[in-house]
Design a protein around this motif. Structure first.
Motif, PDB file in Angstrom:
ATOM      1  N   ASP A 145       0.849  -1.184   0.000  1.00  0.00           N
ATOM      2  CA  ASP A 145       0.000   0.000   0.000  1.00  0.00           C
ATOM      3  C   ASP A 145       0.887   1.236   0.000  1.00  0.00           C
ATOM      4  OD1 ASP A 145      -2.191  -1.680   0.163  1.00  0.00           O
ATOM      5  OD2 ASP A 145      -2.368  -1.499   2.336  1.00  0.00           O
ATOM      6  N   TYR A 146       0.336   2.336  -0.450  1.00  0.00           N
ATOM      7  CA  TYR A 146       1.061   3.603  -0.385  1.00  0.00           C
ATOM      8  C   TYR A 146       0.079   4.716  -0.059  1.00  0.00           C
ATOM      9  CZ  TYR A 146      -0.756   4.419  -5.139  1.00  0.00           C
ATOM     10  OH  TYR A 146      -1.566   4.594  -6.230  1.00  0.00           O
ATOM     11  N   LYS A 147       0.606   5.796   0.479  1.00  0.00           N
ATOM     12  CA  LYS A 147      -0.218   6.945   0.796  1.00  0.00           C
ATOM     13  C   LYS A 147      -0.369   7.828  -0.440  1.00  0.00           C
ATOM     14  CE  LYS A 147       1.045   7.178   5.684  1.00  0.00           C
ATOM     15  NZ  LYS A 147       1.678   8.015   6.752  1.00  0.00           N
ATOM     16  N   GLU A 148      -1.587   8.302  -0.635  1.00  0.00           N
ATOM     17  CA  GLU A 148      -1.842   9.238  -1.723  1.00  0.00           C
ATOM     18  C   GLU A 148      -1.808  10.664  -1.167  1.00  0.00           C
ATOM     19  OE1 GLU A 148      -4.502   7.351  -5.119  1.00  0.00           O
ATOM     20  OE2 GLU A 148      -5.587   7.445  -3.219  1.00  0.00           O
ATOM     21  N   LYS A 149      -1.263  11.559  -1.958  1.00  0.00           N
ATOM     22  CA  LYS A 149      -1.176  12.962  -1.592  1.00  0.00           C
ATOM     23  C   LYS A 149      -1.929  13.811  -2.607  1.00  0.00           C
ATOM     24  CE  LYS A 149       1.762  12.213   1.802  1.00  0.00           C
ATOM     25  NZ  LYS A 149       1.450  12.520   3.226  1.00  0.00           N
ATOM     26  N   ALA A 150      -2.392  14.950  -2.170  1.00  0.00           N
ATOM     27  CA  ALA A 150      -3.034  15.865  -3.109  1.00  0.00           C
ATOM     28  C   ALA A 150      -2.034  16.300  -4.171  1.00  0.00           C
ATOM     29  CB  ALA A 150      -3.574  17.084  -2.368  1.00  0.00           C
ATOM     30  N   THR A 151      -2.467  16.352  -5.404  1.00  0.00           N
ATOM     31  CA  THR A 151      -1.592  16.774  -6.481  1.00  0.00           C
ATOM     32  C   THR A 151      -1.113  18.201  -6.214  1.00  0.00           C
ATOM     33  OG1 THR A 151      -2.813  15.400  -8.037  1.00  0.00           O
ATOM     34  CG2 THR A 151      -1.407  17.118  -8.975  1.00  0.00           C
ATOM     35  N   PRO A 152       0.190  18.449  -6.275  1.00  0.00           N
ATOM     36  CA  PRO A 152       0.709  19.781  -5.949  1.00  0.00           C
ATOM     37  C   PRO A 152       0.108  20.874  -6.825  1.00  0.00           C
ATOM     38  CG  PRO A 152       2.493  18.179  -6.042  1.00  0.00           C
ATOM     39  CD  PRO A 152       1.267  17.479  -6.551  1.00  0.00           C
ATOM     40  N   ALA A 153      -0.051  22.040  -6.251  1.00  0.00           N
ATOM     41  CA  ALA A 153      -0.549  23.185  -6.998  1.00  0.00           C
ATOM     42  C   ALA A 153       0.453  23.556  -8.089  1.00  0.00           C
ATOM     43  CB  ALA A 153      -0.774  24.365  -6.057  1.00  0.00           C
ATOM     44  N   GLY A 154      -0.070  24.070  -9.184  1.00  0.00           N
ATOM     45  CA  GLY A 154       0.802  24.486 -10.270  1.00  0.00           C
ATOM     46  C   GLY A 154       1.275  23.357 -11.165  1.00  0.00           C
ATOM     47  N   HIS A 155       0.705  22.159 -10.996  1.00  0.00           N
ATOM     48  CA  HIS A 155       1.093  21.021 -11.824  1.00  0.00           C
ATOM     49  C   HIS A 155       0.171  20.874 -13.019  1.00  0.00           C
ATOM     50  CE1 HIS A 155       3.999  18.256  -9.478  1.00  0.00           C
ATOM     51  NE2 HIS A 155       4.245  19.514  -9.172  1.00  0.00           N
ATOM     52  N   VAL A 156       0.697  20.269 -14.064  1.00  0.00           N
ATOM     53  CA  VAL A 156      -0.092  19.836 -15.212  1.00  0.00           C
ATOM     54  C   VAL A 156       0.116  18.336 -15.358  1.00  0.00           C
ATOM     55  CG1 VAL A 156      -0.015  22.033 -16.426  1.00  0.00           C
ATOM     56  CG2 VAL A 156       1.822  20.354 -16.781  1.00  0.00           C
ATOM     57  N   ALA A 157      -0.767  17.673 -16.108  1.00  0.00           N
ATOM     58  CA  ALA A 157      -0.731  16.206 -16.168  1.00  0.00           C
ATOM     59  C   ALA A 157      -0.469  15.707 -17.581  1.00  0.00           C
ATOM     60  CB  ALA A 157      -2.048  15.625 -15.655  1.00  0.00           C
ATOM     61  N   TYR A 158       0.177  14.540 -17.631  1.00  0.00           N
ATOM     62  CA  TYR A 158       0.455  13.842 -18.884  1.00  0.00           C
ATOM     63  C   TYR A 158       0.139  12.358 -18.729  1.00  0.00           C
ATOM     64  CZ  TYR A 158       3.336  17.831 -20.467  1.00  0.00           C
ATOM     65  OH  TYR A 158       3.791  19.062 -20.847  1.00  0.00           O
ATOM     66  N   ALA A 159       0.013  11.718 -19.870  1.00  0.00           N
ATOM     67  CA  ALA A 159      -0.058  10.250 -19.919  1.00  0.00           C
ATOM     68  C   ALA A 159       0.991   9.748 -20.896  1.00  0.00           C
ATOM     69  CB  ALA A 159      -1.440   9.777 -20.351  1.00  0.00           C
ATOM     70  N   ILE A 160       1.667   8.680 -20.507  1.00  0.00           N
ATOM     71  CA  ILE A 160       2.583   7.987 -21.408  1.00  0.00           C
ATOM     72  C   ILE A 160       1.932   6.673 -21.797  1.00  0.00           C
ATOM     73  CG2 ILE A 160       4.820   6.837 -21.651  1.00  0.00           C
ATOM     74  CD1 ILE A 160       5.977   8.795 -19.652  1.00  0.00           C
ATOM     75  N   HIS A 161       2.006   6.352 -23.073  1.00  0.00           N
ATOM     76  CA  HIS A 161       1.505   5.067 -23.577  1.00  0.00           C
ATOM     77  C   HIS A 161       2.633   4.348 -24.309  1.00  0.00           C
ATOM     78  CE1 HIS A 161      -2.616   6.259 -22.645  1.00  0.00           C
ATOM     79  NE2 HIS A 161      -2.339   7.425 -23.210  1.00  0.00           N
ATOM     80  N   VAL A 162       2.895   3.123 -23.894  1.00  0.00           N
ATOM     81  CA  VAL A 162       3.854   2.254 -24.575  1.00  0.00           C
ATOM     82  C   VAL A 162       3.050   1.139 -25.232  1.00  0.00           C
ATOM     83  CG1 VAL A 162       5.789   0.652 -24.296  1.00  0.00           C
ATOM     84  CG2 VAL A 162       5.701   2.757 -22.935  1.00  0.00           C
ATOM     85  N   ASN A 163       3.138   1.004 -26.543  1.00  0.00           N
ATOM     86  CA  ASN A 163       2.432  -0.069 -27.236  1.00  0.00           C
ATOM     87  C   ASN A 163       3.134  -0.404 -28.546  1.00  0.00           C
ATOM     88  OD1 ASN A 163       1.523   1.990 -29.018  1.00  0.00           O
ATOM     89  ND2 ASN A 163      -0.228   2.385 -27.676  1.00  0.00           N
ATOM     90  N   GLY A 164       2.546  -1.342 -29.285  1.00  0.00           N
ATOM     91  CA  GLY A 164       3.146  -1.754 -30.544  1.00  0.00           C
ATOM     92  C   GLY A 164       4.200  -2.831 -30.408  1.00  0.00           C
TER      93      GLY A 164
END
Length: 486
Positions: free
Chosen positions: A192-211
């Motif tokens: 298990d791990y603790k979740e934290k609120a996403t820091p202010a001033g952040h933007v989000a991305y997704a990485i996809h590995v496929n093929g």
């Protein structure tokens, strides 16, 4: 296309394969195919029964003049690996496999084909149904759940089988006679791990590995194929070190016996790091693609903007996870000194799941040497425990020790040479065959494994060679005709 498939030679085998592939049969969900096989045996008025774990046994008396030959148990497994391309809409629980002919090969449309081990099952069904093929007393053993634990073979009790020789029809090169295989063990790390609120001033991305090609985590482990989980971890670790990304979720891979083809991750980053991060990501993705350009020419590593997640991983847990997966061995660990070019020991990091405060990492560790298998499993356990995980071992099954002096091996070698005027390759394989497990309760049964050429098993690129099925069928009939006398 199924009707066209049914016209292939030998038609009796391809028709049985087409019938079988109309029945959904993913591992651990074999109820329908078990009933299908029971109905098949009873319709032929043959002795047919199911043991207490779900294996189906069908017996057929010898044809006239073959009664004094040693009885033969023909064995294949009913379940199939269920893998599909990410853009393929298909439900393995309800649909039959959609097949097509591609030159000298039969393939499926965006999914695994089920030739592993459906071609063996079909050949046995064809023999049971035949009225004009000479054969000794036959016993068909259709096991369940070979692909995700071999629980069918493990659950088969001593005293059930009556055969003196076992022919396992689960080898995937038609010029090979297999006399040994690797054992395996599932290694699972969780925390298990603790979740934290996403820091202010952040933007989000997704990485996809496929093929990626994917493939069999035993038979293809030496080919230098990409592992989506290791590639993803390399990307995330690099950008954590350089740009302090914060991970929200990871989902990569699936079945333990399949080299993972796809992985996705969502993370956040300080908006002031965006430009430098995107430049570094592009550069590292190009490096990885170049490294794998020969074995994985279709590899795609993409970066997309994502809605900002509400929570991300605690920094300490994230760092331990990334370091743990980086340190964990994946791929070939040792080569055999007993057999040239045979992988002795390996590990496949098959599944990484990080979400909602929980981490799960699933591996399949294989070896033809039991002590080496456990040594690597313990090394993985130590690595993941250093990453804060609890580690469990499950599904431990033995390898199959080669017997180069086997009587049935002599029959198969002589028969092959007489038919095809060349010498077969006598090998051990790095896959898990059920012979080693069955041999625990049937130590006096002479065992061998062979089959038609199948490529890309455990991936949507799975295909079986039509000309090889013809060769395999001819070989199988000749083996039955040449079976030793009592």
């Amino acid at each position: 296309m199924r009707n066209e498939l049914r016209t292939l030679e030998p038609t009796i085998v391809w028709n049985k394969f087409a019938d079988l592939n109309e029945v959904p049969r993913p591992s651990k969900k074999e109820e329908r195919v078990i009933q299908f096989m029971i109905d098949f045996g009873k319709a032929l008025q043959l002795e047919t029964f199911k043991d207490e774990v779900g294996n189906v046994i069908i017996r057929k008396p010898a044809t006239s003049g073959m009664e004094n030959r040693k009885s033969i148990t023909l064995q294949s497994h009913l379940d199939m690996v269920h893998q599909k391309n990410n853009d393929t809409v298909f439900d393995f629980d309800t649909q039959g496999i959609e097949m097509f002919i591609d030159g000298d090969w039969v393939r499926a449309k965006g999914t695994t084909l089920g030739a592993d081990n459906g071609m063996g099952v079909a050949a046995i069904m064809a023999l049971l149904e035949s009225t004009d093929i000479p054969h000794p007393p036959l016993e068909a053993l259709f096991t369940i759940d070979e692909e995700t634990g071999m629980t069918g073979a493990m659950g088969l009790k001593g005293g059930v089988l009556q055969g003196e020789i076992l022919l396992n029809l689960d080898t995937e090169e038609d010029d090979e006679i297999d006399i040994g295989c690797a054992g395996g063990i599932d290694v699972t790390a969780k925390r298990d791990y603790k979740e934290k609120a996403t820091p202010a001033g952040h933007v989000a991305y997704a990485i996809h590995v496929n093929g990626l090609n994917g493939g069999h985590s035993g038979m293809d482990i030496h080919k230098g194929l990409g592992n989506a989980n290791k590639i993803m971890n390399r990307l995330l670790h690099n950008h954590y070190v350089k740009h302090q990304i914060r991970i929200a979720s990871i989902e990569g891979g699936g079945l333990r016996n399949a080299i993972p083809r796809e992985s996705s991750a969502i993370f956040s980053i300080d908006q002031f790091q965006k430009q430098k991060f995107e430049e570094n990501f592009k550069a590292l993705a190009a490096v990885i693609k170049n490294e794998l350009s020969i074995t994985e020419p279709k590899l795609q590593i993409t970066l997309t903007s994502e809605d900002l997640p509400k929570k991300v991983m605690d920094v300490s847990a994230q760092e331990e996870l990334l370091k743990g997966i980086y340190a964990a061995h994946n791929g070939v660990y040792a080569m055999s000194v007993a057999f040239a070019d045979l992988v002795e020991t390996s590990n496949n990091i098959a599944r990484v799941l990080v979400n909602d405060g929980k981490i799960t990492i699933g591996c399949l560790t294989r070896s033809s040497v039991d002590s080496a298998k456990m040594d690597l499993a313990e090394a993985l356990k130590a690595t993941f425990e250093l990453a804060g995980c609890q580690v469990t071992f499950k599904g431990n099954y033995p390898g199959w020790n080669p017997n180069p002096n086997s009587d049935i091996l002599k029959v198969l070698k002589n028969t092959y040479e007489n038919l095809f005027h060349e010498t077969p390759r006598v090998v051990a394989c790095h896959a898990g065959l059920e012979c080693g497990i069955l041999g625990q309760n049937y130590p006096d049964m002479d065992m061998i494994s062979f089959g038609p050429t199948i490529q890309g098993a455990h991936s949507p690129d799975e295909r079986v060679q039509i000309s090889s099925v013809q060769k395999f069928w001819r070989y199988l009939l000749a083996i039955l005709a040449a079976g030793p006398k009592r």
